[in-house]
Scaffold this motif. Structure first.
Motif, mmCIF file in Angstrom:
data_model
loop_
_atom_site.group_PDB
_atom_site.id
_atom_site.type_symbol
_atom_site.label_atom_id
_atom_site.label_comp_id
_atom_site.label_asym_id
_atom_site.label_seq_id
_atom_site.Cartn_x
_atom_site.Cartn_y
_atom_site.Cartn_z
ATOM 1 N N VAL A 79 0.825 -1.220 0.000
ATOM 2 C CA VAL A 79 0.000 0.000 0.000
ATOM 3 C C VAL A 79 0.853 1.262 0.000
ATOM 4 O O VAL A 79 0.693 2.146 -0.854
ATOM 5 C CB VAL A 79 -0.939 -0.002 1.224
ATOM 6 C CG1 VAL A 79 -1.783 1.265 1.223
ATOM 7 C CG2 VAL A 79 -1.833 -1.230 1.212
ATOM 8 N N LEU A 80 1.781 1.370 0.944
ATOM 9 C CA LEU A 80 2.598 2.580 1.040
ATOM 10 C C LEU A 80 3.509 2.728 -0.163
ATOM 11 O O LEU A 80 3.766 3.845 -0.632
ATOM 12 C CB LEU A 80 3.420 2.545 2.330
ATOM 13 C CG LEU A 80 2.621 2.592 3.635
ATOM 14 C CD1 LEU A 80 3.543 2.530 4.846
ATOM 15 C CD2 LEU A 80 1.766 3.864 3.695
ATOM 16 N N ALA A 81 4.006 1.615 -0.685
ATOM 17 C CA ALA A 81 4.864 1.688 -1.867
ATOM 18 C C ALA A 81 4.081 2.190 -3.077
ATOM 19 O O ALA A 81 4.616 2.943 -3.906
ATOM 20 C CB ALA A 81 5.474 0.320 -2.143
ATOM 21 N N ARG A 82 2.816 1.787 -3.193
ATOM 22 C CA ARG A 82 1.995 2.266 -4.310
ATOM 23 C C ARG A 82 1.832 3.780 -4.246
ATOM 24 O O ARG A 82 1.851 4.462 -5.275
ATOM 25 C CB ARG A 82 0.627 1.601 -4.271
ATOM 26 C CG ARG A 82 0.611 0.149 -4.689
ATOM 27 C CD ARG A 82 -0.793 -0.419 -4.614
ATOM 28 N NE ARG A 82 -1.690 0.211 -5.561
ATOM 29 C CZ ARG A 82 -2.994 0.017 -5.590
ATOM 30 N NH1 ARG A 82 -3.565 -0.794 -4.708
ATOM 31 N NH2 ARG A 82 -3.752 0.612 -6.485
ATOM 32 N N PRO A 90 11.597 2.186 -8.259
ATOM 33 C CA PRO A 90 10.498 2.827 -8.995
ATOM 34 C C PRO A 90 9.800 1.788 -9.864
ATOM 35 O O PRO A 90 10.440 0.891 -10.438
ATOM 36 C CB PRO A 90 11.210 3.894 -9.837
ATOM 37 C CG PRO A 90 12.465 4.185 -9.082
ATOM 38 C CD PRO A 90 12.879 2.893 -8.454
ATOM 39 N N LEU A 91 8.479 1.893 -10.003
ATOM 40 C CA LEU A 91 7.714 0.866 -10.692
ATOM 41 C C LEU A 91 8.210 0.643 -12.120
ATOM 42 O O LEU A 91 8.357 -0.508 -12.560
ATOM 43 C CB LEU A 91 6.226 1.262 -10.711
ATOM 44 C CG LEU A 91 5.281 0.277 -11.414
ATOM 45 C CD1 LEU A 91 5.351 -1.097 -10.769
ATOM 46 C CD2 LEU A 91 3.849 0.815 -11.387
ATOM 47 N N LEU A 151 -5.833 -5.646 -4.327
ATOM 48 C CA LEU A 151 -6.523 -4.371 -4.135
ATOM 49 C C LEU A 151 -5.624 -3.387 -3.407
ATOM 50 O O LEU A 151 -5.263 -2.340 -3.945
ATOM 51 C CB LEU A 151 -7.827 -4.580 -3.358
ATOM 52 C CG LEU A 151 -8.652 -3.325 -3.076
ATOM 53 C CD1 LEU A 151 -9.027 -2.641 -4.383
ATOM 54 C CD2 LEU A 151 -9.898 -3.663 -2.262
ATOM 55 N N LEU A 152 -5.245 -3.724 -2.167
ATOM 56 C CA LEU A 152 -4.340 -2.845 -1.422
ATOM 57 C C LEU A 152 -2.894 -3.079 -1.849
ATOM 58 O O LEU A 152 -2.166 -2.139 -2.139
ATOM 59 C CB LEU A 152 -4.501 -3.100 0.084
ATOM 60 C CG LEU A 152 -5.899 -2.853 0.662
ATOM 61 C CD1 LEU A 152 -5.920 -3.133 2.150
ATOM 62 C CD2 LEU A 152 -6.361 -1.431 0.380
#
Length: 444
Positions: free
Chosen positions: A105-108, A133-134, A258-259
């Motif tokens: 979640v926080l990484a997103r 980074p993604l 989802l999260l």
């Protein structure tokens, strides 16, 4: 000779990595301290202890980040890490089975992701790189998978250069999306959840009629009930927006969450076995689930318990028709409804009086298949090319009845077992499986 395409200079992780790792560690600490720690320390001291631990963990993570990095040298991914004791882990890329891109979640929120490498022979994800980074994580995954599948022959300097990841063909659209409503209903159709209302009634009854039932006792029981409900809830969150497609290089692409979102790319030739499961409570709706065994990939944690991520799903819930359409993506040419399976002989009723009508096995054109399970039925399929060894065992009662069990061993998965087969058939199958496995590996 190492070509420039096979070189990647030493890189560091994203500077926010220490912060994200510290928050994750703090959550684990809070879970460990639990209600008892709050009761003994009081709210003020409890908060100070957690704050102090967070600062210490943050400082340690920042120092560890300073010495952490990765590089690609030839056909190896090298991970450098350590604070007091430095170490370098080398991951041979030819042993790569799959690479998963995970976004907690926080990484997103920060646009970051974690790479988890599934390596043959490893019991869990190897050398996780958290965080990148993604876009960089996607490019690195593409590059590592390309190197992993390259031939081991010496590089020909006159051969055309391998295209960069950015030049790859665009990914195909998703082939199938699992209905989120089906995911939700299926995960609550489990025995523990079905009995949860009784546990809630018990807590309410204790509060109403037992004056000695304290606040912390109630909190502990509520925590236990939440744990029971929590498992299916976490699976719902994990399998939310579950979709299957093809990657640009024709590998199988699976995305869900989802999260915490997960993106995994698996080559069909890396799949060790496929299991189709019909849970008892799902049969009324005609549902099943399909799991994949990939060498190096495991949804079982270090404590032997099932991991809440459960990254081995091909389909978390589906109908037979959907399964028939999608299973060939993993095992080409396989039709789960048209397998040439034969039942066990009538005399097996003395060893498996209830399961005898369920037990079946057979050799298909490309794989070995077995069916077992009375309440929860399972079909296990092992491609011949993935067979590691074949065993025939006879128990004392089996010897009296002229029966034996054929075990087919694969890497990183439970052996497929054809129980209570006629003795002559068992040894004939063992010879045939060995021959077909050798021929299939030669073709590969």
């Amino acid at each position: 000779m190492t070509t420039p395409a096979e070189m990647l200079p030493r890189q560091r992780l994203h500077p926010l990595s220490p912060v994200l790792k510290s928050v994750r560690t703090l959550v684990l600490v809070i879970a460990a301290v639990s209600w008892r720690g709050l009761q003994n320390l009081g709210p003020g001291r409890y908060a100070l202890v957690l704050l102090g631990l967070l600062v210490l963990v943050l400082l340690y993570s920042a120092v560890a980040w300073r010495f952490t990095g990765y590089e690609v040298v030839g056909r190896e991914l090298r991970i450098h890490e350590g604070v007091l004791f430095r170490r370098t882990r080398a991951v041979p890329l030819e042993r790569l089975q799959a690479i998963e891109v995970v976004q907690p979640v926080l990484a997103r929120l920060a646009g970051l992701a974690e790479l988890k490498l599934d390596v043959a022979g490893a019991g869990k994800a190897e050398a996780p790189l958290a965080f990148l980074p993604l876009a960089e994580a996607d490019v690195l995954r593409t590059r590592l998978l390309a190197l992993a599948t390259r031939t081991l022959a010496p590089t020909d300097e006159t051969a055309p250069a391998e295209p960069e990841p950015s030049a790859a063909r665009p990914e195909q659209p998703d082939l199938y999306r699992v209905d989120n409503n089906d995911v939700t209903v299926s995960q609550f159709l489990t025995p523990p959840v079905m009995f949860t209302p009784l546990a809630i009634l018990y807590i309410v009854g204790q509060l109403a009629f037992n004056s000695d039932f304290g606040v912390f006792a109630v909190a502990s029981m509520v925590t236990a009930v939440a744990g029971t409900i929590g498992a299916p809830v976490m699976r719902i969150l994990n399998f939310w927006n579950f979709r299957i497609g093809r990657a640009a290089d024709e590998r199988l692409r699976i995305r869900h969450g989802l999260l915490e979102t997960r993106s995994q790319v698996v080559a069909p030739q890396r799949i060790q076995s496929l299991t189709v499961t019909w849970p008892l409570l799902w049969r009324g709706k005609g549902w099943l689930r399909i799991t994949l065994a990939v060498a190096g990939q495991s949804s079982v944690g270090a404590d032997g318990q099932q991991s809440r991520a459960e990254t081995d799903r091909l389909l978390p819930v589906a109908t037979v028709d959907t399964a028939r359409a999608l299973v060939p993506l993993a095992l080409p040419g396989l039709d789960i409804t048209a397998l040439p399976l034969s039942p066990v002989p009538h005399r097996a009723r003395w060893l498996a009086p209830l399961r005898r009508r369920v037990l079946a096995a057979g050799l298909t054109e490309h794989a070995f298949a077995t069916v077992d399970g009375l309440m929860t039925r399972q079909l296990t399929v092992v491609p011949y090319a993935r067979i590691q060894s074949v065993r025939v065992t006879e128990g004392p009662w089996q010897r009296r009845l002229g029966l034996a069990t054929v075990y087919v061993d694969v890497a990183g998965a439970t052996p497929a077992a054809a129980a209570h087969r006629p003795l002559a058939e068992a040894f004939a199958w063992a010879d045939e499986l060995t021959t077909r496995a050798r021929a299939a590996r030669a073709e590969v």
